[in-house]
Design an enzyme around this catalytic site. Structure first.
Site, short mmCIF file in Angstrom:
data_model
loop_
_atom_site.label_atom_id
_atom_site.label_comp_id
_atom_site.label_asym_id
_atom_site.label_seq_id
_atom_site.Cartn_x
_atom_site.Cartn_y
_atom_site.Cartn_z
N PRO A 1 6.09 53.25 59.22
CA PRO A 1 6.86 53.76 60.48
C PRO A 1 7.30 54.65 61.35
O PRO A 1 7.12 55.85 60.95
CB PRO A 1 7.46 53.81 59.04
N GLU A 2 7.81 54.27 62.18
CA GLU A 2 7.35 54.77 63.03
C GLU A 2 9.47 53.84 63.72
O GLU A 2 9.59 52.96 62.96
CB GLU A 2 7.15 55.39 64.29
N ARG B 1 -0.54 67.84 64.32
CA ARG B 1 -1.12 66.29 64.14
C ARG B 1 -2.13 66.47 65.14
O ARG B 1 -2.41 66.26 66.24
CB ARG B 1 0.23 65.60 63.94
N LYS C 1 14.21 57.01 62.18
CA LYS C 1 13.13 56.72 61.15
C LYS C 1 14.18 56.50 59.77
O LYS C 1 13.66 55.54 58.86
CB LYS C 1 12.16 57.47 60.87
#
Length: 260
Positions: A2-3, A247, A59
DNA sequence: CGGCGTGTTCAGAA
DNA sequence: CTTCTGAACACGCC
């Protein structure tokens, strides 16, 4: 998953299968996804009410009913899946909203985020920490908020309090398309560069929202990033991988040189 | 066993 | 004050 585009897809699932329907039951298979609400209260507050038009900010999925609001955040592995009573339960179906016709399942392997029950004041509180939605933000506001920022551009794009909706894959995709190195200090980007970044962000978001997810197209960076020997879809150069903003990050050293 | 991941939050450091 | 890092959360796959 999910973005922003994925959550927009879940919003459409809610429109198609939930909006206008009455909630007849709430089955909580794993209370580990409930945030600040018990299974009993979730059930008692929702049963008998109907889902109305849902919204999304970044989001966050804002699932309004004719009474309380259900706030959903999908973390890294969540999804909203339509089903029927005939469908066998999936092991990761943590909460099932049973409707007068069909059901909606909050499916999530890792349970990093989850479900909240909110009134309008609580919705406001949650969204107060979020910057403008990445799909709705105007060019001027985008440029202004970034120009006040220090640090690396990728960290800025991922900061939900600055711009809400971009995640790790989309940030890399946008930077690749804009030919900006992910570790480039924001201060080194001039107005024209920021404008270009905004244009590319809109391209990537619109194409993704159209299909309801971040596509793994071969012509996109996302299509290459999990290949064993990834190459730039644009110039064929081997891609670099590393860590930026904490990240896993993929970029093309040729298209995205450190200095631009 | 160790490392990693489409996310967020917190403490502590720079 | 802003920004960064690492750890934590939790689960499955190398």
């Amino acid at each position: 998953m999910p973005e922003l585009p994925d959550v927009e897809g879940f919003r459409r699932v809610l429109v198609a299968h939930g909006q206008g329907r009455r909630i007849t039951g709430v089955k909580v298979a794993d209370a580990g996804v409930l945030r600040g609400v018990s299974a009993r209260r979730l059930r008692s507050e929702l049963v008998g009410h109907r889902f109305v038009a849902p919204e999304r900010h970044g989001k966050w999925l804002i699932a309004r009913t004719d009474a309380p609001v259900v706030l959903l955040h999908f973390g890294m592995t969540g999804a909203l899946v339509p089903g029927t009573s005939d469908d066998p339960p999936h092991p990761h179906d943590r909460v099932v909203f049973i409707l007068d016709e069909g059901d909606l399942r909050f499916r999530d392997q890792r349970k990093l985020q989850g479900i909240r029950l909110a009134d309008e004041a609580e919705v406001k509180r949650v969204l107060a920490g979020q910057g403008p939605d990445a799909l709705a933000v105007g060019r001027e506001e985008f440029e202004q908020s970034l120009s006040r920022r220090r640090g690396r551009i990728k960290a800025a794009l991922l900061d939900q309090s600055l711009i809400a909706g971009l995640g790790n894959l989309l940030a890399d995709e946008v930077l690749w398309r804009a030919r900006v190195h992910p570790a480039c200090p924001v201060g080194e980007l001039d107005g024209a560069r920021l404008r270009w970044l905004y244009t590319q962000m809109r391209h990537v978001l619109q194409a993704s929202v159209r299909v309801g997810c971040v596509p793994g197209r071969p012509s996109w960076l996302t299509g290459e990033r999990y290949e064993e020997d990834p190459h730039c879809p644009r110039c064929g150069n081997p891609l670099c991988t590393g860590r930026v903003a904490g990240r896993g990050t993929v970029w093309c050293p040729r298209c995205q040189p450190r200095r631009s």
